[in-house]
Design a protein around this motif. Structure first.
Motif, PDB file in Angstrom:
ATOM      1  N   GLY A 142       0.777  -1.351  -0.186  1.00 31.43           N
ATOM      2  CA  GLY A 142       0.039  -0.053   0.110  1.00 31.43           C
ATOM      3  C   GLY A 142       0.875   1.164   0.126  1.00 31.43           C
ATOM      4  N   LYS A 143       2.043   1.144   0.040  1.00 31.24           N
ATOM      5  CA  LYS A 143       2.992   2.361   0.085  1.00 31.24           C
ATOM      6  C   LYS A 143       3.537   2.661  -1.338  1.00 31.24           C
ATOM      7  N   SER A 144       3.490   3.829  -1.775  1.00 34.49           N
ATOM      8  CA  SER A 144       3.936   4.314  -3.128  1.00 34.49           C
ATOM      9  C   SER A 144       5.400   4.778  -3.437  1.00 34.49           C
ATOM     10  N   LYS A 145       6.106   4.887  -2.174  1.00 37.79           N
ATOM     11  CA  LYS A 145       7.140   5.403  -2.350  1.00 37.79           C
ATOM     12  C   LYS A 145       8.094   4.720  -1.331  1.00 37.79           C
ATOM     13  N   ILE A 146       9.357   4.574  -1.702  1.00 41.20           N
ATOM     14  CA  ILE A 146      10.475   3.738  -0.817  1.00 41.20           C
ATOM     15  C   ILE A 146      11.574   4.638  -0.783  1.00 41.20           C
ATOM     16  N   VAL A 147      12.165   4.986   0.352  1.00 39.20           N
ATOM     17  CA  VAL A 147      13.224   5.995   0.471  1.00 39.20           C
ATOM     18  C   VAL A 147      14.530   4.960   0.713  1.00 39.20           C
ATOM     19  N   LEU A 148      15.429   5.029   0.133  1.00 37.30           N
ATOM     20  CA  LEU A 148      16.657   3.927   0.450  1.00 37.30           C
ATOM     21  C   LEU A 148      17.713   5.350   0.644  1.00 37.30           C
ATOM     22  N   ILE A 149      18.354   5.109   1.920  1.00 34.99           N
ATOM     23  CA  ILE A 149      19.450   5.897   2.325  1.00 34.99           C
ATOM     24  C   ILE A 149      20.667   5.086   2.596  1.00 34.99           C
ATOM     25  N   ARG A 150      21.816   5.663   2.031  1.00 36.50           N
ATOM     26  CA  ARG A 150      22.978   5.046   1.851  1.00 36.50           C
ATOM     27  C   ARG A 150      24.201   5.993   2.535  1.00 36.50           C
ATOM     28  N   SER A 151      25.364   5.215   2.992  1.00 39.13           N
ATOM     29  CA  SER A 151      26.374   5.908   3.618  1.00 39.13           C
ATOM     30  C   SER A 151      27.085   6.645   2.394  1.00 39.13           C
ATOM     31  N   GLN A 152      28.176   7.406   2.696  1.00 39.76           N
ATOM     32  CA  GLN A 152      28.841   7.909   1.788  1.00 39.76           C
ATOM     33  C   GLN A 152      29.785   6.939   0.772  1.00 39.76           C
ATOM     34  N   SER A 153      29.799   5.734   1.371  1.00 46.78           N
ATOM     35  CA  SER A 153      30.439   4.752   0.643  1.00 46.78           C
ATOM     36  C   SER A 153      29.355   4.034  -0.108  1.00 46.78           C
ATOM     37  N   GLY A 154      28.178   4.190   0.022  1.00 46.81           N
ATOM     38  CA  GLY A 154      27.136   3.627  -0.749  1.00 46.81           C
ATOM     39  C   GLY A 154      26.533   2.239   0.011  1.00 46.81           C
ATOM     40  N   LYS A 155      26.959   2.049   1.123  1.00 43.30           N
ATOM     41  CA  LYS A 155      26.030   1.151   1.967  1.00 43.30           C
ATOM     42  C   LYS A 155      24.862   1.586   2.551  1.00 43.30           C
ATOM     43  N   PRO A 156      23.750   0.498   2.213  1.00 39.71           N
ATOM     44  CA  PRO A 156      22.393   1.127   2.808  1.00 39.71           C
ATOM     45  C   PRO A 156      22.473   1.167   4.295  1.00 39.71           C
ATOM     46  N   LEU A 157      21.748   2.284   4.933  1.00 38.55           N
ATOM     47  CA  LEU A 157      21.664   2.192   6.321  1.00 38.55           C
ATOM     48  C   LEU A 157      20.527   2.523   7.013  1.00 38.55           C
ATOM     49  N   ALA A 158      19.469   2.773   6.022  1.00 33.14           N
ATOM     50  CA  ALA A 158      18.178   3.020   6.313  1.00 33.14           C
ATOM     51  C   ALA A 158      17.267   3.169   5.320  1.00 33.14           C
ATOM     52  N   THR A 159      15.866   2.471   5.525  1.00 34.00           N
ATOM     53  CA  THR A 159      15.031   2.430   4.395  1.00 34.00           C
ATOM     54  C   THR A 159      13.647   2.778   5.160  1.00 34.00           C
ATOM     55  N   PHE A 160      12.892   3.813   4.476  1.00 35.40           N
ATOM     56  CA  PHE A 160      11.534   4.083   4.871  1.00 35.40           C
ATOM     57  C   PHE A 160      10.605   4.150   3.793  1.00 35.40           C
ATOM     58  N   ALA A 161       9.106   3.924   4.026  1.00 32.67           N
ATOM     59  CA  ALA A 161       8.045   3.662   2.919  1.00 32.67           C
ATOM     60  C   ALA A 161       7.009   4.741   3.548  1.00 32.67           C
ATOM     61  N   GLY A 162       6.284   5.093   2.389  1.00 28.06           N
ATOM     62  CA  GLY A 162       5.350   5.832   2.759  1.00 28.06           C
ATOM     63  C   GLY A 162       4.468   6.139   1.548  1.00 28.06           C
ATOM     64  N   GLU A 163       3.159   6.800   1.813  1.00 25.68           N
ATOM     65  CA  GLU A 163       2.215   6.913   0.672  1.00 25.68           C
ATOM     66  C   GLU A 163       2.464   8.307   0.042  1.00 25.68           C
ATOM     67  N   ASN A 164       3.062   9.230   0.804  1.00 22.94           N
ATOM     68  CA  ASN A 164       3.026  10.721   0.346  1.00 22.94           C
ATOM     69  C   ASN A 164       4.572  11.044   0.709  1.00 22.94           C
ATOM     70  N   VAL A 165       5.649  11.291  -0.152  1.00 25.07           N
ATOM     71  CA  VAL A 165       6.770  11.398   0.348  1.00 25.07           C
ATOM     72  C   VAL A 165       7.205  12.902  -0.820  1.00 25.07           C
ATOM     73  N   SER A 166       7.616  13.797   0.185  1.00 25.98           N
ATOM     74  CA  SER A 166       8.293  15.085  -0.329  1.00 25.98           C
ATOM     75  C   SER A 166       9.673  15.352   0.141  1.00 25.98           C
ATOM     76  N   TYR A 167      10.472  15.863  -0.618  1.00 25.95           N
ATOM     77  CA  TYR A 167      11.680  16.207  -0.316  1.00 25.95           C
ATOM     78  C   TYR A 167      12.183  17.718  -0.519  1.00 25.95           C
ATOM     79  N   PHE A 168      13.001  18.342   0.310  1.00 24.76           N
ATOM     80  CA  PHE A 168      13.297  19.405   0.355  1.00 24.76           C
ATOM     81  C   PHE A 168      14.884  20.005   0.436  1.00 24.76           C
ATOM     82  N   ALA A 169      15.320  20.998   0.085  1.00 23.51           N
ATOM     83  CA  ALA A 169      16.650  21.624   0.495  1.00 23.51           C
ATOM     84  C   ALA A 169      16.487  22.132   1.892  1.00 23.51           C
TER      85      ALA A 169
END
Length: 202
Positions: A142-169
């Motif tokens: 039922g989630k429409s977006k997946i957010v995969l976060i990685r360390s600066q060397s590219g290793k996955p460190l956290a993942t979140f899922a949600g229906e409404n996802v927005s990102y901002f500077a």
């Protein structure tokens, strides 16, 4: 009839734009974003191992301006990469390694997944994230977006899922603010990708 449709369309468009502007303003100053909210602060090494974890309420995140580069007139020419955080009046200063702050109520799927699976030894013939999402259907359905976060060397460190996802500077160098179903996530010195969940299914 056409005039009514145009009026309705205009109202809907204005509501959407004001909603986006409100969300952007809400994350425009990270210092105030987590005030009154319970949240978790986590820092990571290059291998995405958690170095420390701090939980608290009314967290403030600001740029440590004393490390900013300024011209002869005192104007900032390069933002500081050092950040200052306060948790319930207690302070910490951070620079360098990956850091995230996420509001209570957000579920880190990666953390849940790694409790049951040896992440370093998964079948390489199946892309890691696809496998994780398929294994965690009870959380991601039922989630429409997946957010995969990685360390600066590219290793996955956290993942979140949600229906409404927005990102901002944000006003802090090398950082991004993300809102997931109304909950706030602050990402500092991390790589990340935001996917439509349908891209990662079977």
């Amino acid at each position: 009839m056409r005039k009514i449709k145009l009026v309705i369309l205009g109202i809907v468009s204005m509501a959407l734009l004001s909603g986006c502007n409100l969300a952007q303003k809400e994350f425009g100053e990270v210092e105030n974003t987590f005030k009154g909210r319970e949240a978790v602060i986590q820092t990571y090494d290059e291998e995405s191992n958690i170095i420390d974890q701090v939980r608290g309420k009314s967290i403030s995140v600001t740029s440590e301006d004393k490390f900013a580069t300024k011209d002869t007139e005192g104007n900032i020419t390069q933002e500081s990469s050092v950040i200052s955080l306060t948790v319930g009046g207690k302070s910490m200063v951070h620079v360098g390694s990956s850091l995230i702050v996420y509001e209570k109520g957000l579920v880190d799927i990666f953390n849940e997944y790694s409790k049951t699976v040896d992440v370093k030894n998964t079948d390489r013939s199946i892309p890691f994230l696809n496998r994780m999402i398929n294994d965690m259907k009870n959380i991601t359905t039922g989630k429409s977006k997946i957010v995969l976060i990685r360390s600066q060397s590219g290793k996955p460190l956290a993942t979140f899922a949600g229906e409404n996802v927005s990102y901002f500077a944000t006003e802090i160098d090398k950082s991004t603010g993300i809102i997931i179903d109304g909950k706030h996530l602050f990402v500092y010195r991390c790589d990340y990708t935001i996917y439509d969940a349908e891209l990662l299914g079977n």
